[in-house]
Design an enzyme around this catalytic site. Structure first.
Site, short mmCIF file in Angstrom:
data_model
loop_
_atom_site.label_atom_id
_atom_site.label_comp_id
_atom_site.label_asym_id
_atom_site.label_seq_id
_atom_site.Cartn_x
_atom_site.Cartn_y
_atom_site.Cartn_z
N VAL A 440 5.85 -2.61 -0.68
CA VAL A 440 5.81 -3.69 0.30
C VAL A 440 7.06 -3.73 1.17
O VAL A 440 7.18 -4.62 2.01
CB VAL A 440 5.60 -5.06 -0.39
CG1 VAL A 440 4.25 -5.09 -1.10
CG2 VAL A 440 6.71 -5.37 -1.36
N HIS A 441 7.99 -2.82 0.96
CA HIS A 441 9.26 -2.85 1.69
C HIS A 441 9.59 -1.51 2.34
O HIS A 441 10.61 -0.92 2.04
CB HIS A 441 10.41 -3.21 0.73
CG HIS A 441 10.27 -4.52 0.05
ND1 HIS A 441 10.78 -4.77 -1.22
CD2 HIS A 441 9.67 -5.68 0.44
CE1 HIS A 441 10.52 -6.02 -1.55
NE2 HIS A 441 9.84 -6.59 -0.57
#
Lengths: 507, 192
Positions: A440-441
């Site tokens: 997610v990053h």
């Protein structure tokens, strides 16, 4: 302004600065440019949704808030990559975790990546200002849900390092639907706080506009070209903007893809490379009592026993809870058919933790034949090992907290009845494609630094070869952060904005 | 001023493997397609009045059958839970795919073709997937879930995720999970 409402559906502007993307970095860049009295405009590919539009339904909101409706993945499909789409970017769907980049990371960048003027002391005022703007505070223990409390209990039982997290919520209803957009308007994020400040200062924001190219002559950025998207996602008109400054803030995937598509100068082949993502996997446990992990703040406690930001550390795993609503849970629980349905009936008794790797793997953003981004990421053995250690650690924490049964959703699934079984576990089976991974990053694809052989933009955020082109998103980071990036992205955008302003004024 | 596309350079080993696998799959599909076209592509029908957004009729039929097995109930569930057909999971997925980019739709279509015509053969079963018994269909799906091919496993996981989105989106599936669902728009008396 919604692009889909523009009549006629075309736009031609002459401005001082144009910002691509309206997430953490783009919103701050836009605000600072506008506050400096400059004519600044931002374009966002996704829609403009507000808290009134968030209905807490997974099947509705995934398609509206996430790139590719949550189906974005690496080219080999080993890792699902969740990124935001829409005004506010990923700050609309994130779980509001606020952590500054570690001093050790900033010092590493200065020492080994040639990043100047961005040490802990230099960034501190920007981080403090952003934390004030977003009302960052520690999550009160009374707001800790059962899933998070189990992590705390596991840490306490094992004597492992852990602690409460900070967040940017005010007036939180503790509904547990953060990742589907906050229906209570409690997230103090780009959408709620920063973009309205930008508009108040005179900036314009257009949603439903996909920027397709950066206009340049090889030496200087001159603006952007884009298309206005209709409600069905089909192009309905063109956008042409002439500007002295172009700020890329479309995420490490989007910015790099746009830069490649635009043929930006790349003499040292650095553009799009250096992708880090914090790939993570989950471990689920069944408890005798009801946990109802979908209720309440999703992530309010962390375990940092296996996490160090010191370079060369053998501890590179961050552990936090990661409960999903039924659709997400069903996709993750191994198996199908009757056995899967039986397992789903334990849903309310489940607790779930995720282990995310502070990764060393360096991936790449390329372009496919359809001009869409292609995410290439082949996990290094060192990261794979960290992932395996992290999953084992999650299992230990859950058993220490009283779990009856722990499952690592690998292929085949690993079912455990006691912590003792972990010692005999073959860690080599825990690898991409055998364990569902999510990231997610994404970060690092247009890294900053003074040496153009290892960076794409300078320490000021300006492109080495293209005057007037800046980057203000996670693409900037030369390495993995080892933690949630939003404060880092907001903070760097603020820290770099004076140079953007200066350039837009003709400096 | 110019804006020209700059293609990506190089690639990592796993991407090459994916392309090799894709290429091999494409060749298999192409060569086998001629035979399959004649023998194995008949007798697909969708219910009267159903309008498909993206899927071809044969793809919808394959998806319908796969969804019925992926979301098949256990003994308790069969009494309490709606079926994948009751919830029109295949129709939901068709609509969902209609909003996705071309690459995703293409990959899905390829996987449906593999599932229908080649996955059974890989399990030693001659009929196409939609002509198998339910236990044979389960065997084929299980083989994909545990396949040595990363791509086939990923294809199965993608199919499974879509099926469960279509299934567990419906409030009628929530009560047995103990899930009380969204607060927004909650009907008086709760979700049923």
């Amino acid at each position: 302004m919604r692009g889909r409402d523009l009549q006629p559906p075309s736009l031609s502007l002459d401005v001082d600065a144009v910002v691509v993307g309206t997430g953490a970095g783009g919103s701050v860049a836009l605000r600072e440019l506008a506050r400096a009295g400059l004519d600044a405009v931002a374009f966002e590919e996704g829609a403009h949704l507000t808290w009134r539009d968030f209905d807490q339904r997974e099947d509705h909101m995934l398609g509206q808030l996430y790139q590719d409706a949550g189906a974005r993945a690496t080219e080999d499909m080993a890792i699902r990559v969740l990124q935001g789409r829409g005004v506010g970017g990923s700050t609309v769907h994130n779980t509001n975790l606020c952590k500054r980049p570690a001093d050790a990371i900033l010092e590493l960048w200065a020492r080994e990546y040639g990043v100047e003027g961005a040490g802990p002391g230099a960034l501190r005022p920007s981080f403090e200002a952003i934390e004030r703007d977003l009302s960052v505070s520690e999550i009160d223990p009374s707001m800790r849900n059962a899933n998070n409390d189990l992590l705390r209990a596991g840490c306490d039982a094992l004597g492992w390092r852990g602690g409460p997290l900070k967040h940017n919520r005010v007036g939180c209803a503790e509904s547990g639907f953060c990742e589907l957009g906050c229906s209570y308007d409690a997230k103090q994020n780009a959408l709620k706080v920063v973009l309205p400040q930008a508009v108040e200062a005179g900036a314009r924001v257009y949603a439903d506009v996909q920027v397709v190219s950066i206009v340049h002559d090889g030496h200087r950025a001159g603006g952007i070209r884009g298309v206005i998207l209709g409600e069905d996602g089909a192009p309905r008109g063109n956008v042409e903007v002439r500007a002295r400054v172009v700020v890329l803030a479309a995420s490490a995937v989007g910015s790099a893809a746009l830069a490649r598509r635009s043929g930006l100068p790349d003499p040292h082949s650095r553009l799009g490379r250096g992708l880090r993502m914090h790939p993570g996997a989950i471990v689920a446990a069944r408890f005798e009592r009801e946990i109802a992990g979908w209720r309440g703040i999703p992530q309010s406690y962390e375990c940092t026993e296996l996490l160090s930001h010191e370079p060369g550390s053998a501890k590179r795993v961050w552990i936090v809870p990661a409960f999903a609503h039924p659709i997400g849970a069903a996709a993750t629980i191994p198996g199908f058919g009757a056995a899967h349905m039986a397992a789903m009936r334990s849903y309310k008794n489940l607790a779930v933790l995720t282990a995310m790797v502070h990764d060393e793997t360096s991936g790449e953003i390329a372009l496919g034949p359809d001009d869409r981004p292609v995410i290439r990421y082949a996990m290094l053995e060192s990261d794979r090992r960290q992932l395996a250690l992290g999953l084992v650690a999650c299992a230990r924490l859950l058993f220490a907290a009283g779990a009856q049964h722990v499952t690592i959703p690998a292929v085949p699934p690993i079912h455990l009845s006691s912590a003792g079984e972990l010692d005999a576990l073959d860690l080599s089976v825990l690898r991409p494609h055998s364990v569902p991974l999510t990231a997610v990053h994404p970060m690092g694809t247009m890294a900053m630094g003074e040496d153009p052989r290892i960076s794409v933009v300078r320490s000021t955020g300006e492109h080495h070869q293209l005057r007037g082109l800046f980057v203000a998103d996670g693409s900037l980071f030369p390495t993995s952060l080892g933690g949630p990036p939003q404060i880092g992205i907001y903070g760097f955008a603020l820290h770099l904005s004076p140079r953007m302003v200066d350039r837009a004024r003709g400096g | 001023m110019r804006s020209a596309r700059q293609g990506g350079k190089g690639g990592l080993l796993s991407a090459s493997r994916r392309r090799l696998l894709e290429g091999s799959l494409a060749v298999v599909l192409l060569v086998g397609g001629a035979v399959a076209a004649g023998l194995r592509t008949r007798d697909y029908s969708v219910p009267a009045g159903r309008k498909l957004e993206v899927l071809a009729p044969w793809q919808w039929v394959v998806l319908r059958d796969a969804a019925a097995r992926i979301a098949a109930p256990d003994e308790i569930g069969s009494a309490l839970m709606p079926s994948a057909g009751d919830l029109d999971v295949a129709g939901f997925v068709d609509g969902w795919l209609g909003r996705m980019n071309g690459r995703v739709v293409r990959d899905f279509a390829r996987f449906m073709a593999y599932l229908e015509h080649f996955a059974p053969l890989a399990c030693g079963l001659l009929p196409r997937f939609t002509k198998l018994t339910v236990s044979e269909q389960d065997r084929v799906l299980a083989s994909l879930e545990a396949s040595h091919s990363d791509l086939l496993r990923a294809g199965f996981e993608g199919l499974k995720a879509l099926v469960f989105m279509g299934y567990y989106r419906d409030p009628r599936t929530w009560s047995t999970l103990g899930y009380d669902g969204p607060f927004v728009g909650r009907p008086r008396g709760g979700w049923r």
